[in-house]
Motif scaffolding. Structure first.
Motif, PDB file in Angstrom:
ATOM      1  N   GLU A 413       7.408   3.749  -2.525  1.00  0.00           N
ATOM      2  CA  GLU A 413       6.897   3.499  -1.234  1.00  0.00           C
ATOM      3  C   GLU A 413       6.236   4.761  -0.237  1.00  0.00           C
ATOM      4  O   GLU A 413       5.432   4.625   0.351  1.00  0.00           O
ATOM      5  N   ILE A 414       7.095   5.597  -0.294  1.00  0.00           N
ATOM      6  CA  ILE A 414       6.788   6.789   0.566  1.00  0.00           C
ATOM      7  C   ILE A 414       5.763   7.833   0.175  1.00  0.00           C
ATOM      8  O   ILE A 414       5.323   8.723   0.947  1.00  0.00           O
ATOM      9  N   ALA A 415       5.571   7.720  -1.045  1.00  0.00           N
ATOM     10  CA  ALA A 415       4.484   8.676  -1.608  1.00  0.00           C
ATOM     11  C   ALA A 415       2.938   8.269  -1.284  1.00  0.00           C
ATOM     12  O   ALA A 415       2.893   6.870  -1.087  1.00  0.00           O
ATOM     13  N   SER A 416       2.109   8.977  -1.086  1.00  0.00           N
ATOM     14  CA  SER A 416       0.693   8.556  -0.744  1.00  0.00           C
ATOM     15  C   SER A 416       0.093   7.941  -2.104  1.00  0.00           C
ATOM     16  O   SER A 416       0.576   8.686  -3.010  1.00  0.00           O
ATOM     17  N   PRO A 417      -0.566   6.875  -2.051  1.00  0.00           N
ATOM     18  CA  PRO A 417      -1.283   6.436  -3.142  1.00  0.00           C
ATOM     19  C   PRO A 417      -1.690   7.267  -4.142  1.00  0.00           C
ATOM     20  O   PRO A 417      -1.338   6.949  -5.322  1.00  0.00           O
TER      21      PRO A 417
END
Length: 521
Positions: A413-417
Motif C-alpha cells: 500500500e505505502i510504496a509508490s506504484p
C-alpha cells in the motif's frame, strides 16, 4: 440550464476527458466467483511457506526422522535435547532462510520482466518442486538441507510476488482482506501440515516422515497448474502499455463495472507517469525512504515478536517441557492461527490498520510475558505446563490477527506504484534476514549448555514487542480504503501517521468536486 452553464460544462468535460467520471470508491457489487477463485489460488501460493513453517518443527521430533537424519541414540529429555538438537535445528531452519533472502532479489526482476503470473510459475516449476523432491529422497542431512535451501528460494519469490499480485487485483477498500487471505492460505496449509505429522507419528516405518515430505512435494505441482488459470496483473499490463489486456482483466475482476475499470486505469496511468523513471535503489531516495523503512519494519518486527519461539519451535518446547500430547497441541495452535487469519483481515479493513496493530501487539506483549513467567516458575506442575500450552494457543491466534494480517498489506500500500516490486523485495529480504538471525539464536539462547533461558527466552521477545508498539504509534500509517493518490498526498505533505485516519485529502475532494460538476451537465 443556461447556455453559459452548458458551455462551461462542455469545456469541463473536454478538459477532463482523461479523468474517470465515476467515483473510484463506489465498489459495490464488484466481486465475482471468478475473481474470488483467482484470489484463492494466489493466496494458496503462500501455502508452501505455511506448510514448511508448520511441519518442520514437529517433523524433527518424529523418532524415525531423528534416527535417519540426526543420529541413533538421541533422546529428547529436557537436559539432553536442546544442546544436541540445536546443531541440527541450526541447519534445518536458518540455512534455508538464507536461500529465501536470495530469492527476494530474484523476484523484482522476474516480476518486472515476466509479470506476476510467469514469475510464480517459474518459482513453482524450477525451484519449489525440485527442492521438495530432493528433500523427499534425501539420503542424509546435507542433501536435506540443500533441498530445503533450494525450495526456500522459490518460496521467497512466491511470498514476495503473491501479496503484490493480490493488491493489484482488488479495489482499495478490499486490499486488507485480500492480502490477509494470503495468510489464511498459509494457516490453512499449516493446519494440514501439523495434522499430517500428528497422524503419521503413529506409523512405525519410514512412512512416518516420508508422507509429510511427499505432500510437500505434491503441493507445488498442483498450485503451479492452477496458476496457469489466472490472468496477469492488470497493473503490470498497464505499466507495459497493454491497456486492452488490462481492461479485459479488470472487467472480469470487477463484474463488468466499466466505471470502476476506467477509473482504476486512469489512476494507475497517472501514477505511473509520475514515477516512470525508477530503479531498485530509488526506494532509498529521500522522498521514498520513510515508506521503505516503514514497509520493512513491520515485516521484520513480526519475526522478533515471539513467533519464532512460540510457533516455529512450539513442538520442540512442548516436548522438552513434558507437556502431554504435544503433537495434538501443535494442531490446535495451527487451527487457531487459521482462525486468526480469517478474522484479522476483516478487522484490518473495518476497524483500520492502526487499531488492529496497537491492540494486537499489546496482547502479544502480555502473552510473551506470561510465557516467560511460566518458564521462570520452572514448569514443574501439570497446571503450569497446561498454562504454557494455552499461552502458545492464544499467541498463535493473536499473532495471526495482528502481525500476519498486517505485515504483507502495508508494503503493497505505502510504496509508490513504480516502486512496488523493489519495496516488497526489500521488506521480504529484511524479514528473512531477521528470521535467519532469530532462528539461529533461539536454540542457542534456550540451550542448556549456552544461555540456558529455556522458555524464559520469551522475555527477550517481550522487549522487542514493546519497541514495536512504540514504533507503530508514531510510524504506522492508517491506509484503510485509501487510494494511491491519497497515500502519495499524505506522504508528500508529511502528515503525522496518527492523523491519517481523519484527514480529508485534496486529491479526493477534487475528484468528488469534478464528479459533481459533471453530474450537473
Amino acid at each position: 440550464m443556461s447556455l453559459a452553464k452548458s458551455q462551461s460544462a462542455s469545456e469541463a468535460r473536454a478538459e477532463h476527458v482523461s479523468e474517470p467520471e465515476h467515483d473510484i470508491n463506489n465498489t459495490k457489487g464488484w466481486l465475482t466467483w471468478s475473481a474470488f477463485c483467482y484470489m484463492v489460488i494466489i493466496g494458496l501460493s503462500m501455502g508452501l511457506y505455511g506448510y514448511d513453517n508448520n511441519f518442520a518443527a514437529p517433523l524433527v521430533q518424529l523418532p524415525l526422522f531423528i534416527q535417519k537424519y540426526q543420529g541413533p541414540g538421541l533422546t529428547f529429555t529436557l537436559s539432553d535435547m536442546l544442546p544436541r538438537q540445536a546443531r541440527n535445528l541450526n541447519l534445518l531452519t536458518p540455512v534455508p532462510l538464507v536461500g529465501a533472502a536470495i530469492g527476494t532479489f530474484i523476484a523484482p526482476a522476474g516480476m518486472r520482466r515476466l509479470g506476476r503470473k510467469k514469475t510464480m510459475i517459474a518459482a513453482y516449476s524450477l525451484l519449489c518442486t525440485p527442492g521438495s523432491f530432493l528433500q523427499l529422497f534425501a539420503p542424509n542431512m546435507a542433501a536435506l538441507v540443500v533441498g530445503r535451501f533450494w525450495n526456500y528460494v522459490g518460496i521467497s519469490i512466491l511470498t514476495t510476488t503473491a501479496p503484490l499480485y493480490l493488491a493489484e487485483f482488488v479495489p482499495a477498500d478490499f486490499r486488507g482482506r485480500a492480502i490477509g487471505f494470503c495468510f489464511a492460505g498459509v494457516a490453512a496449509v499449516g493446519v494440514l501440515a501439523t495434522t499430517v505429522v500428528w497422524g503419521t507419528e503413529k506409523i512405525k516405518d519410514e512412512r512416518q516422515y516420508m508422507i509429510p515430505l511427499a505432500i510437500q512435494a505434491a503441493v507445488p505441482v498442483g498450485l503451479c497448474l492452477l496458476t496457469f488459470l489466472i490472468p496477469e496483473s492488470p497493473v503490470w499490463d498497464i505499466q507495459h502499455g497493454r491497456l486492452d489486456a488490462a481492461r479485459r482483466t479488470l472487467l472480469t475482476l470487477r463484474n463488468n463495472r466499466a466505471d470502476m475499470v476506467d477509473a482504476e486505469i486512469s489512476m494507475y496511468q497517472a501514477a505511473d507517469e509520475r514515477t516512470q523513471a525508477s530503479n531498485f535503489w530509488h526506494i532509498l531516495d529521500r522522498e521514498n525512504l520513510q515508506r521503505t523503512l516503514s514497509a520493512g519494519a513491520i515485516l521484520s518486527a513480526s519475526q522478533v515478536g515471539g513467533q519464532i519461539l512460540i510457533l516455529t519451535y512450539a513442538t520442540v518446547i512442548l516436548v522438552a517441557s513434558g507437556v502431554g500430547n504435544p503433537f495434538e497441541i501443535t494442531v490446535i495452535i495451527s487451527s487457531l492461527q487459521f482462525l486468526g487469519t480469517v478474522i484479522g483481515p476483516f478487522l484490518v479493513d473495518k476497524a483500520g490498520r492502526r487499531p488492529v496493530a496497537l491492540v494486537g501487539f499489546t496482547i502479544l506483549l502480555l502473552l510473551n510475558l506470561a510465557a516467560g513467567s511460566l518458564g521462570a516458575a520452572g514448569l514443574t506442575s501439570e497446571t503450569q505446563r497446561l498454562a504454557l500450552a494455552a499461552v502458545f494457543i492464544l499467541f498463535g491466534f493473536f499473532n495471526a490477527v495482528s502481525f500476519q494480517s498486517l505485515c504483507f498489506v502495508l508494503p503493497t500500500e505505502i510504496a509508490s506504484p513504480a516502486l512496488r516490486e523493489p519495496t516488497m523485495a526489500w521488506s521480504i529480504f529484511w524479514s528473512y534476514t531477521t528470521a535467519v538471525i532469530t532462528t539461529f539464536a533461539v536454540p542457542q539462547i534456550m540451550s542448556a549448555d549456552a544461555a540456558n533461558l529455556g522458555v524464559k527466552t520469551a522475555y527477550v521477545f517481550a522487549g522487542c514487542v514493546l519497541v514495536t508498539i512504540i514504533w507503530a504509534y508514531f510510524y504506522l500509517p492508517e491506509t484503510m480504503g485509501r487510494t494511491v493518490a491519497e497515500i502519495d498526498e499524505m506522504y508528500r505533505i508529511g502528515l503525522p501517521m496518527r492523523n491519517w485516519r481523519g484527514y480529508s485529502c485534496e486529491s479526493s475532494n477534487v475528484a468528488n468536486s469534478e464528479k459533481a460538476d459533471l453530474a450537473d451537465v
